[in-house]
Motif scaffolding. Structure first.
Motif, short mmCIF file in Angstrom:
data_model
loop_
_atom_site.label_atom_id
_atom_site.label_comp_id
_atom_site.label_asym_id
_atom_site.label_seq_id
_atom_site.Cartn_x
_atom_site.Cartn_y
_atom_site.Cartn_z
N CYS A 333 0.86 -1.18 0.00
CA CYS A 333 0.00 0.00 0.00
C CYS A 333 0.90 1.23 0.00
O CYS A 333 2.09 1.11 0.23
CB CYS A 333 -0.90 0.01 1.23
N ARG A 339 -4.86 1.50 7.96
CA ARG A 339 -5.83 0.57 7.36
C ARG A 339 -6.95 0.35 8.35
O ARG A 339 -6.70 0.03 9.51
CB ARG A 339 -5.14 -0.74 7.01
N THR A 407 -8.05 2.59 3.29
CA THR A 407 -6.84 3.22 3.79
C THR A 407 -7.03 4.73 3.86
O THR A 407 -7.84 5.29 3.13
CB THR A 407 -5.64 2.92 2.86
#
Ligand code: ADP
Length: 420
Positions: A333, A339, A407
């Motif tokens: 990511c 998250r 996210t």
């Protein structure tokens, strides 16, 4: 700027190079101007004027695909008035613009009249004689929204590959500006509509509440209760329309602040826990405190939507687990992001439905009849996360449960260890 002619490709002389650079500089300037207006009419006129200037042609026109009917229509031309053009729909089949819109490639036609795809009606109506033309697609997010055509090179100069490149670049810029202007118009319209609807809806809500307080036969009470529920749903829908229109047109103003996402999760859980308790659903929260930088009110809306769904589409006595943690680069990511997960033990969502779950109005057929909803909540949540620079994803197994993960950027001063 001093240029070394030896560095240029063999087939290009210094003069041509200078002309090219001047053209690109002008293209950049025009692109900036295009984005400075949200009025569709002004914008289209600017685009067609820019197309003739950049390609050194006599005329240029813009055809847009009507999003409702899929038809191509003349929207603007450098040499025509709006009213004359509106009368000219252009068929997708049997027109050059239609061909370009369908194939998504530029097309240069040196002799328009001998081309079988040439659609002559426009020339007949306007009294123009098209000798040669270049047509390029207008593309935004991989979707063709229209075609820009430049016609008749001045002094019958030859067309060059640079004409194709410049007009294509202009069309891409123009497509984004047109899309923004359309969304802006749409959101203005929706804002007005929502405003107009709110007054009668408020009156309906008040009347049903009054009726419910008076003595009613059982069947009458049932009917008025349905009316009240549906009025509530309509009110929610109008607000959702407004949210979506604002998000899509880029008019949502975010109030970015640093806050602890775990605190916000707890706050949201408190809002929904009585509804969960009605169905004997337990909600637990795990994770470390982490400070994100986001619009707290908007993220609350996202979390409440995910939690409400996790209750609505869960089984009686099911479980909901919320978690927040910090990710680093190894976690596949963007670096420095938090998250957030909302997991349930509900019906689950099939692979096919997962592909469409974030679309507007999409509701899974098997559950749509048993639950109330508009099918707008998830598309709003998805876009809210997107405008924050985050991503939302779903993983699910039918009969087992679903997890929504998104996210958010974390506050800079925070280390990835999670202490803040
Ligand atoms: P709504 O709940 O108003 O229908 P949403 O946009 O929030 O609209 O969700 C769209 C659809 O996705 C729902 O109708 C439902 O079919 C499905 N869905 C959403 N969340 C879940 C979940 N946690 N479990 C199973 N299905 C879900």
């Amino acid at each position: 700027m001093k240029m070394d002619a030896q560095l240029l490709p063999e087939d290009i002389n210094l003069n041509t190079y200078r002309q090219l650079m001047a053209r690109y500089a002008r293209l950049m300037e025009i692109s900036r101007q295009l984005n400075s207006t949200l009025d569709l009419g002004t914008l289209l006129n600017r685009i067609s004027a820019a197309a003739t200037e950049l390609t050194e042609t006599q005329e240029a026109s813009i055809l847009l695909i009507d999003p409702n009917t899929g038809e191509l229509r003349f929207e603007a031309a450098s040499n025509l008035s709006g009213s004359a053009m509106e009368a000219i729909p252009v068929p997708m089949e049997g027109s050059l613009a239609g061909w370009v819109a369908k194939h998504g490639e530029p097309e240069l036609v040196e002799d328009a009249r001998s081309d079988s795809r040439w659609f002559g009606d426009v020339d007949k109506t306007t009294g123009t004689i098209t000798r040669n033309l270049l047509a390029v697609p207008m593309r935004v997010h991989n979707q063709i929204i229209g075609v820009v055509e430049a016609m008749n090179k001045i002094h019958d100069k030859p067309w060059t590959s640079d004409d194709v490149n410049t007009l294509s670049a202009l069309a891409d810029q123009a497509a984004i500006a047109v899309q923004n202007a359309r969304l802006f118009q749409q959101s203005d319209f929706i804002a007005e509509m929502v405003h107009e609807l709110r007054t009668p809806l408020a009156a309906l809500k008040a009347s049903t509440a009054l009726l419910l307080r008076s003595p009613l036969a059982d069947n009458q009470r049932e009917i008025v209760t349905i009316m009240q529920g549906e009025t509530e749903r309509l009110t929610e829908m109008t607000t959702s329309f407004l949210d979506l229109a604002r998000l899509e047109s880029g008019r949502t103003r975010l109030k970015i602040e640093a806050f602890n996402i775990l605190d916000l999760i707890q706050e949201c859980v408190r809002v929904v826990e009585h509804r969960a308790a009605e169905r004997q659903i337990t909600i637990d929260i795990a994770g470390r405190p982490c400070t994100v930088e986001a619009d707290r009110g908007k993220i609350k809306q996202v979390l409440l939507n995910l939690l409400t769904n996790a209750i609505k589409y869960n089984r009686e006595g099911g479980l909901i687990s919320c978690a927040a943690d910090l990710l680093d680069e190894g976690d596949n990511c963007p670096p420095n992001c938090a998250r957030i997960q909302v997991r349930d033990t509900g019906y689950g969502i099939s692979q096919d439905d997962q592909q469409r779950i974030f679309e507007k109005f999409y509701r899974v057929a098997s559950t749509a009849n048993d639950t109330t909803g508009t099918g707008l909540g998830l598309s709003i949540a998805y876009r809210i996360v997107e405008v924050h620079g985050g991503q939302m994803e779903v993983e699910s197994e039918v009969g087992v449960g679903t997890v929504f993960v998104f996210t958010l950027p974390v506050a800079e001063r925070q280390s990835l260890r999670g202490d803040y």
